[in-house]
Design a protein around this motif. Sequence first.
Motif, mmCIF file in Angstrom:
data_model
loop_
_atom_site.group_PDB
_atom_site.id
_atom_site.type_symbol
_atom_site.label_atom_id
_atom_site.label_comp_id
_atom_site.label_asym_id
_atom_site.label_seq_id
_atom_site.Cartn_x
_atom_site.Cartn_y
_atom_site.Cartn_z
ATOM 1 N N TRP A 9 0.999 -1.137 -0.037
ATOM 2 C CA TRP A 9 -0.161 -0.031 0.186
ATOM 3 C C TRP A 9 0.759 1.105 0.186
ATOM 4 C CZ3 TRP A 9 -4.255 -0.576 4.185
ATOM 5 C CH2 TRP A 9 -5.399 -1.336 3.695
ATOM 6 N N PRO A 10 0.669 1.924 -0.953
ATOM 7 C CA PRO A 10 1.908 2.972 -1.049
ATOM 8 C C PRO A 10 1.631 4.133 0.106
ATOM 9 C CG PRO A 10 0.291 3.189 -2.872
ATOM 10 C CD PRO A 10 -0.113 1.886 -2.201
ATOM 11 N N LEU A 11 2.580 5.105 0.386
ATOM 12 C CA LEU A 11 2.666 5.927 1.411
ATOM 13 C C LEU A 11 1.914 7.393 0.847
ATOM 14 C CD1 LEU A 11 3.656 6.341 4.319
ATOM 15 C CD2 LEU A 11 5.503 7.536 3.068
ATOM 16 N N TRP A 12 1.193 7.980 1.538
ATOM 17 C CA TRP A 12 0.404 9.157 1.283
ATOM 18 C C TRP A 12 0.551 10.209 2.407
ATOM 19 C CZ3 TRP A 12 -2.919 9.109 -3.093
ATOM 20 C CH2 TRP A 12 -3.169 8.022 -3.671
ATOM 21 N N GLU A 13 0.765 11.456 2.061
ATOM 22 C CA GLU A 13 0.926 12.583 2.637
ATOM 23 C C GLU A 13 -0.387 13.181 2.879
ATOM 24 O OE1 GLU A 13 3.828 13.099 4.453
ATOM 25 O OE2 GLU A 13 5.060 11.628 3.337
ATOM 26 N N VAL A 14 -0.582 13.797 4.057
ATOM 27 C CA VAL A 14 -1.731 14.339 4.392
ATOM 28 C C VAL A 14 -1.627 15.615 4.774
ATOM 29 C CG1 VAL A 14 -4.176 13.923 5.761
ATOM 30 C CG2 VAL A 14 -2.695 12.019 5.138
ATOM 31 N N PHE A 15 -2.915 16.482 4.248
ATOM 32 C CA PHE A 15 -2.915 17.862 4.420
ATOM 33 C C PHE A 15 -4.406 18.193 4.955
ATOM 34 C CE2 PHE A 15 1.253 18.841 2.441
ATOM 35 C CZ PHE A 15 1.662 18.033 1.807
ATOM 36 N N VAL A 16 -4.331 19.068 6.060
ATOM 37 C CA VAL A 16 -5.733 19.508 6.711
ATOM 38 C C VAL A 16 -5.929 20.929 6.448
ATOM 39 C CG1 VAL A 16 -7.123 19.379 8.458
ATOM 40 C CG2 VAL A 16 -5.725 17.329 7.970
ATOM 41 N N ARG A 17 -7.224 21.311 6.157
ATOM 42 C CA ARG A 17 -7.352 22.785 6.327
ATOM 43 C C ARG A 17 -8.298 22.843 7.627
ATOM 44 N NH1 ARG A 17 -8.180 26.654 2.391
ATOM 45 N NH2 ARG A 17 -8.946 25.460 0.689
ATOM 46 N N HIS A 26 0.518 20.401 6.390
ATOM 47 C CA HIS A 26 0.858 19.004 6.391
ATOM 48 C C HIS A 26 0.727 18.584 7.865
ATOM 49 C CE1 HIS A 26 4.016 15.770 6.643
ATOM 50 N NE2 HIS A 26 3.030 15.244 5.929
ATOM 51 N N VAL A 27 -0.284 17.398 8.182
ATOM 52 C CA VAL A 27 -0.278 16.756 9.299
ATOM 53 C C VAL A 27 0.383 15.437 9.825
ATOM 54 C CG1 VAL A 27 -2.198 17.910 9.922
ATOM 55 C CG2 VAL A 27 -2.132 15.884 8.589
ATOM 56 N N GLY A 28 0.900 14.674 8.382
ATOM 57 C CA GLY A 28 1.529 13.288 8.784
ATOM 58 C C GLY A 28 1.187 12.568 7.450
ATOM 59 N N MET B 1 7.678 14.647 5.515
ATOM 60 C CA MET B 1 7.747 13.255 5.737
ATOM 61 C C MET B 1 7.841 12.269 4.484
ATOM 62 S SD MET B 1 5.703 11.910 8.842
ATOM 63 C CE MET B 1 5.104 12.936 10.037
ATOM 64 N N VAL B 2 8.694 12.705 3.878
ATOM 65 C CA VAL B 2 9.128 11.790 2.538
ATOM 66 C C VAL B 2 9.873 10.499 2.966
ATOM 67 C CG1 VAL B 2 9.568 11.678 0.010
ATOM 68 C CG2 VAL B 2 8.863 13.796 1.339
ATOM 69 N N SER B 3 9.308 9.683 3.430
ATOM 70 C CA SER B 3 10.118 8.765 4.083
ATOM 71 C C SER B 3 10.986 7.707 3.154
ATOM 72 C CB SER B 3 9.111 7.829 4.923
ATOM 73 O OG SER B 3 8.694 6.787 4.307
ATOM 74 N N THR B 4 10.644 7.664 1.843
ATOM 75 C CA THR B 4 11.270 6.723 1.031
ATOM 76 C C THR B 4 12.714 7.316 0.487
ATOM 77 O OG1 THR B 4 10.178 7.907 -0.633
ATOM 78 C CG2 THR B 4 9.168 5.663 0.153
ATOM 79 N N GLU B 5 12.934 8.654 1.098
ATOM 80 C CA GLU B 5 14.072 9.250 0.713
ATOM 81 C C GLU B 5 15.183 8.889 1.621
ATOM 82 O OE1 GLU B 5 14.122 12.374 -1.991
ATOM 83 O OE2 GLU B 5 12.165 12.499 -2.096
ATOM 84 N N THR B 6 16.331 8.566 1.498
ATOM 85 C CA THR B 6 17.289 8.530 2.374
ATOM 86 C C THR B 6 18.129 9.672 2.412
ATOM 87 O OG1 THR B 6 18.970 7.438 0.821
ATOM 88 C CG2 THR B 6 17.658 5.910 2.069
#
Lengths: 98, 326
Positions: A9-17, A26-28, B1-6
Motif C-alpha cells: 500500500w503506497p505512502l500518502w502525505e496528508v494535509f488538513v485545512r 501537512h499533518v503526517g 515526511m518523505v520517508s522513502t528518501e534516504t
Amino acid sequence: MSERPLDEWPLWEVFVRARRGLSHTHVGSLHAADAEHALHNARDLYTRRREGVSLWVVPAASITASAPDDREVLFDPADDKVYRHPTFYSVPEGVEHL
Amino acid sequence: MVSTETSPRAEPAAARERFDAVIAAGERIEPRDWMPDDYRATLVRQIAQHAHSEIIGMQPEANWITRAPSLKRKAVLIAKVQDEAGHGLYLYSAAETLGVSRAELLDMLHEGRQKYSSIFNYPTLTWADVGVIGWLVDGAAITNQVPLCRCSYGPYARAMVRVCKEESFHQRQGFEILHVLAHGTPEQRAMAQDATDRWYWPSLMMFGPPDAESAHSARSMAYGIKRFSNDELRQRFVDMIVPQADALGLTLPDPDLRWNPERGHYDFGEIDWAEFTQVLKGNGPCNRQRLSHRRAAHAEGAWVREAARAHAAKRARRAEHEGSPA
C-alpha cells in the motif's frame, strides 16, 4: 496464499485545512491502496476531533523536495538583500501611512 | 515526511558539525538531514517500541468494550481504543521517515525482536482496571511523553504533540471512572482500591530502570531525544498521583510513601526490579496472550489488505481503459 508485504500500500502525505480561510497544512502520512482509500483513512486518523474541514492526500512519491545540502545555494542569496524589507528604508519623522 | 528518501551523503565531517550545531541550538533534525547512524538507530528503536506499545495497549482495554457498564462508558472506551490505534499509526509514520518500512516494524514486533511497554502484559481483571489504566498508566505515559514533544527529531516531536493532546482525555476519563466507583457502593469502592493496588507498582516501572542501570539513557540525553532521566520522571509522576489518590479517597499500596520536606518531593518504596526483568523477558502474566493475539489479528486482516489492493488495481485499470482514446 502467501501474503504480499503490507507496505505495497503506497505512502500518502496528508494535509488538513483547519477551517475556512486557512491553508491546508501537512499533518503526517499514512498507507492506503488508492486515493479514495487514503481520504477515508485520513479522515479516521487525522480528524477525529474536528481538526479540519477539508483534506488533501498526495502520493508521497509525487513530492519533490529540496535537499538539505542545497540550502546555501537556494536560500543564502536572500541574506544580503535587506532592501527587500520595508525596515531598510528611513522615513522622515512625522510621515504617516508609509 | 518523505520517508522513502534516504539522507543524501554529505561530506561527513561538515555534516557531523552541522548536526551537532542543530542539536546544541535545541533545533530540530528533519528526515532528509544527515544524521549519525546511532542517532537513527536509537530513534528507530524508541519510536518503534512506542508505536508497538500503543497498538498492544489496545488489547487490555478492548477486553472491556463489550462489558462496559453503560452505553456512555462503552462509547468513550471505543473512542479511547481507537485513539490508541491512531497513536500507533502516527508513530509508525514517524519511524518510517527514518527509512524503515512499516512491514518490517510489524515483523519485528511479531517475532519478538522489538519490545513494547511491559505494562501491557498485566491483565485487566475488573472494570475498575479500565479506570486505573486511564489514571495511572496514561498518567505515567503523559509524564514520559510531554518532554518528548521537544525531542530533537522533528517528526517524532510532532507526533507526540498530537498524542499528548489526546492523552489528556484518556487520563481524565479514567480518573472519572475511578471517582464514581470510589464514591459508590462498598463493593465498587473495594474494586477501585483493588485495581489501584495491582497497577501502582507496574506504573512506576513504566519509567524504566534506575538511571544508573539504564542502558540507553546517556546517549539519548546527549542527542536531545530524552530531556529528563527515568528517575526524574518517576519522581514527577509520584508527586502528581499522591494528591490525586487523596482526592479519590484511595490509598496507594506503598508503606514508604511520605512527604519529604527537605527534598520537596514524596519518598516512595523500593521497586521490585526482579519482577520488571521477568515481565520484560516474556514471563509476565499476559506476554504470550498479547503477542499471539496481535499475530492472529494481523493474519486475519490479510484478506482485507489483499482486497483493498485488488480493488484499487481494478479501479486503476478501469480508469485507464475509460481514459484511453476509442
